[in-house]
Design a protein around this motif. Structure first.
Motif, mmCIF file in Angstrom:
data_model
loop_
_atom_site.group_PDB
_atom_site.id
_atom_site.type_symbol
_atom_site.label_atom_id
_atom_site.label_comp_id
_atom_site.label_asym_id
_atom_site.label_seq_id
_atom_site.Cartn_x
_atom_site.Cartn_y
_atom_site.Cartn_z
ATOM 1 N N PRO A 37 -3.937 14.011 4.470
ATOM 2 C CA PRO A 37 -3.649 12.487 4.125
ATOM 3 C C PRO A 37 -2.396 12.515 3.324
ATOM 4 N N ASP A 38 -2.211 13.261 2.397
ATOM 5 C CA ASP A 38 -1.184 13.189 1.298
ATOM 6 C C ASP A 38 0.072 13.731 2.003
ATOM 7 N N ASP A 39 0.034 14.170 3.228
ATOM 8 C CA ASP A 39 1.458 14.302 4.172
ATOM 9 C C ASP A 39 1.794 13.132 4.954
ATOM 10 N N ALA A 40 1.186 12.043 4.704
ATOM 11 C CA ALA A 40 1.466 10.864 5.678
ATOM 12 C C ALA A 40 2.928 10.486 5.394
ATOM 13 N N PRO A 41 3.225 9.973 6.585
ATOM 14 C CA PRO A 41 4.766 9.432 6.815
ATOM 15 C C PRO A 41 5.155 8.615 5.608
ATOM 16 N N GLN A 55 -4.251 -3.076 -3.619
ATOM 17 C CA GLN A 55 -5.113 -2.665 -2.877
ATOM 18 C C GLN A 55 -4.585 -2.732 -1.499
ATOM 19 N N TYR A 56 -3.200 -2.941 -1.173
ATOM 20 C CA TYR A 56 -2.618 -2.807 -0.047
ATOM 21 C C TYR A 56 -1.750 -1.546 -0.026
ATOM 22 N N ALA A 57 -1.820 -0.510 -0.940
ATOM 23 C CA ALA A 57 -1.263 0.820 -0.749
ATOM 24 C C ALA A 57 -1.908 1.472 0.361
ATOM 25 N N PRO A 58 -1.313 2.312 0.873
ATOM 26 C CA PRO A 58 -1.545 3.452 1.831
ATOM 27 C C PRO A 58 -2.599 4.359 0.972
ATOM 28 N N TRP A 59 -3.482 5.008 1.501
ATOM 29 C CA TRP A 59 -4.137 6.250 0.447
ATOM 30 C C TRP A 59 -3.231 7.247 0.320
ATOM 31 N N GLU A 373 -6.121 1.802 -17.510
ATOM 32 C CA GLU A 373 -6.813 2.649 -16.505
ATOM 33 C C GLU A 373 -7.189 2.153 -15.197
ATOM 34 N N TRP A 374 -7.388 1.031 -15.278
ATOM 35 C CA TRP A 374 -7.983 0.159 -14.274
ATOM 36 C C TRP A 374 -6.676 -0.368 -13.332
ATOM 37 N N VAL A 375 -6.827 0.317 -12.222
ATOM 38 C CA VAL A 375 -5.165 0.138 -11.298
ATOM 39 C C VAL A 375 -5.911 0.352 -9.859
ATOM 40 N N ALA A 376 -5.724 -0.844 -9.148
ATOM 41 C CA ALA A 376 -6.448 -0.957 -7.831
ATOM 42 C C ALA A 376 -5.879 -0.136 -6.825
ATOM 43 N N SER A 377 -4.631 0.358 -6.961
ATOM 44 C CA SER A 377 -4.242 1.074 -5.944
ATOM 45 C C SER A 377 -4.540 2.526 -6.148
ATOM 46 N N ARG A 378 -5.024 2.970 -7.527
ATOM 47 C CA ARG A 378 -5.863 4.313 -7.442
ATOM 48 C C ARG A 378 -7.316 4.171 -7.110
ATOM 49 N N MET A 379 -7.825 3.112 -7.130
ATOM 50 C CA MET A 379 -9.192 2.632 -6.953
ATOM 51 C C MET A 379 -9.613 2.638 -5.429
ATOM 52 N N VAL A 380 -8.830 1.377 -4.936
ATOM 53 C CA VAL A 380 -9.251 1.113 -3.492
ATOM 54 C C VAL A 380 -7.974 0.758 -2.782
ATOM 55 N N PRO A 381 -7.150 1.638 -2.408
ATOM 56 C CA PRO A 381 -6.021 1.461 -1.553
ATOM 57 C C PRO A 381 -6.730 1.378 -0.147
ATOM 58 N N PHE A 382 -5.916 1.217 1.116
ATOM 59 C CA PHE A 382 -6.441 1.323 2.338
ATOM 60 C C PHE A 382 -7.013 2.818 2.457
ATOM 61 N N ALA A 384 -9.503 4.032 1.048
ATOM 62 C CA ALA A 384 -9.948 4.622 -0.026
ATOM 63 C C ALA A 384 -11.351 5.476 0.101
ATOM 64 N N ARG A 385 -11.669 6.328 -0.685
ATOM 65 C CA ARG A 385 -13.174 7.035 -0.461
ATOM 66 C C ARG A 385 -13.845 7.449 -1.869
ATOM 67 N N MET A 386 -14.976 7.277 -2.021
ATOM 68 C CA MET A 386 -15.755 7.731 -3.153
ATOM 69 C C MET A 386 -16.359 8.831 -2.430
#
Length: 447
Positions: A37-41, A55-59, A373-382, A384-386
């Motif tokens: 996933p870190d090698d995404a286009p 929250q609309y950021a790619p993973w 520290e509360w940043v949606a793109s790091r927490m719940v991008p498209f 996202a997984r816990m």
């Protein structure tokens, strides 16, 4: 292909083509198969800008996954994952289209970056999964197998659930396809249970009396958007754009880019400061909607049901819950790998119920803290997984580790802050989920 064999590449690519014919993948891109996933286009947009899409950021990984120390073994894994990238929902799509019409109604375009609008047609779909989103879930499934293959066997196939929206179900199915492909078809999980969103559902936030963060988002919009609107109106005389139009046009950058897998021309209309403000808008929504800041104290209760199910799995004991858990549905215990698919608002509620990302100072609606520290793109991008791991070490005792988008969480609420908690301490730290207070809060959602 990052060390993957040509044979496995062909298996994955062939699986994508076959499954796309049956609708498991939503128009998969034929251009490439990404195995990490870190090698995404790149999507034609700088990665640092993509990370400002909230929250609309790619993973993207928020940290680097680390295996447990030597002498320790993972005995169970619980994955809670957001669906992949999607089209805008119905209401948002209509709002985006209306703002574009307002912009194209300008008497002239004084900025060459707007010339694409002369023959522009809005053609985004609504709600459904994008090909890019389908690939995200496929890749996540493949990654899960590679990381946790030792937990899988003929008697230990992952148990997979999905909330009942089509994009969530499709994401779960794409994950199972990726998992099977990475195992060279030795293990073929399926979506075992779909939870209706018409009733109590631990994979969907539902609290009619809770706020939605709109007040806080509007306050921030009033801070940053007027200057941007003024700039755009000078470039498009007669457009008469307002603050809401600014947000809608900013949102077109991620949605159209992800849909077309190339940079949307809307992206070029904005600078980095604009995108930083856009990102903060998403931070505020998540904090004040299902996070800690929901004004009626009804944010985190929407994640309690899942937390209680998680505790049941980790301890191998029946679920104790008075909120969303539906005891009439299958809920196997003693499994080794569970994968649940959901929405970002539910994930935020789960984080808050667990005590993750519990910032000491609430996000200010008039001033953005660049070191927050509360940043949606790091927490719940498209996508996202816990991931919650149960670990056993030779020294004895069971412990828990929690990763959010590959970043190890400190778990300072139950341990030394080093990311490891004794299982017993972790269970004790989740007192709110099992408390009478959570039951009363849940009742306030409807009364």
């Amino acid at each position: 292909m990052l060390g993957i064999s040509v044979v496995l590449f062909l298996l994955i690519y062939g699986a994508l083509l076959v499954l796309s014919l049956f609708g498991y993948l939503t128009r998969p891109s034929p251009s490439r198969v990404v195995t990490d996933p870190d090698d995404a286009p790149s999507l034609g947009v700088p990665k640092h800008i993509q990370k400002m899409w909230g929250q609309y950021a790619p993973w993207h990984p928020a940290g680097h996954y680390t295996p447990p120390p030597e002498g320790c073994n993972i005995t169970q894994v619980n994955i809670l994952q957001r669906h992949g990238a999607r089209f805008p929902n119905d209401d948002d799509g209509a709002a985006y289209h209306a703002s574009i019409k307002r912009l194209t109604a300008a008497r002239k375009f004084a900025d060459p970056r707007l010339e694409f609008l002369q023959d522009y047609k809005y053609d985004l779909g609504t709600e459904t999964l994008l090909p890019y989103g389908a690939m995200q879930s496929f890749e996540a499934g493949a990654q899960a197998f590679r990381r946790y293959a030792h937990l899988v066997g003929p008697a230990h196939i992952p148990f997979v659930r999905a909330s009942g929206k089509r994009r969530v179900i499709d994401s779960a199915r794409n994950w199972t396809v990726g998992f099977a492909a990475a195992s060279r078809q030795r293990y073929n999980p399926s979506v075992d249970l779909i939870l209706s969103e018409e009733r109590n559902n631990t994979l969907n936030n539902d609290c009619p009396n809770a706020g939605d963060g709109s007040e806080q988002m509007d306050e921030w919009l009033g801070v940053f958007a007027p200057a941007v609107a003024e700039r755009l109106n000078k470039a498009a005389p007669g457009a008469d754009l307002g603050a809401e139009d600014v947000f809608n046009l900013l949102a077109m950058c991620p949605f159209e880019t992800l849909a077309r897998q190339r940079a949307s021309p809307f992206c070029a209309l904005f600078n980095e400061d604009d995108f930083r403000a856009f990102e903060y808008h998403g931070d505020l929504e998540k904090y004040y909607k299902t996070g800690y800041g929901e004004p009626h104290g009804l944010g985190r209760v929407q994640g309690v049901g899942y937390v209680n199910e998680l505790l049941a799995r980790l301890t191998g004991t029946p679920v104790r819950d008075h909120t969303q858990h539906n005891g009439s549905l299958p809920f196997p215990l003693h499994g080794t790998l569970y994968a649940d698919f959901t929405h970002e608002n539910e994930m935020v509620a789960v984080f808050a119920a667990m005590g993750l990302f519990n910032v000491s100072v609430p996000p200010d609606t008039h001033e953005m803290d660049p070191a927050r520290e509360w940043v949606a793109s790091r927490m719940v991008p498209f996508s996202a997984r816990m991931v919650v791991e149960r670990v056993v070490c030779a020294a004895g005792g069971e412990s828990v580790r929690v990763f959010v988008n590959d970043k190890l969480q400190p778990l300072e609420f139950c341990g030394e802050g080093d990311g490891v908690c004794a299982l017993e301490s972790f269970v004790e730290s989740q007192a709110y989920a099992r408390s009478e207070q959570s039951r009363e809060d849940f009742e306030r959602c409807y009364n």
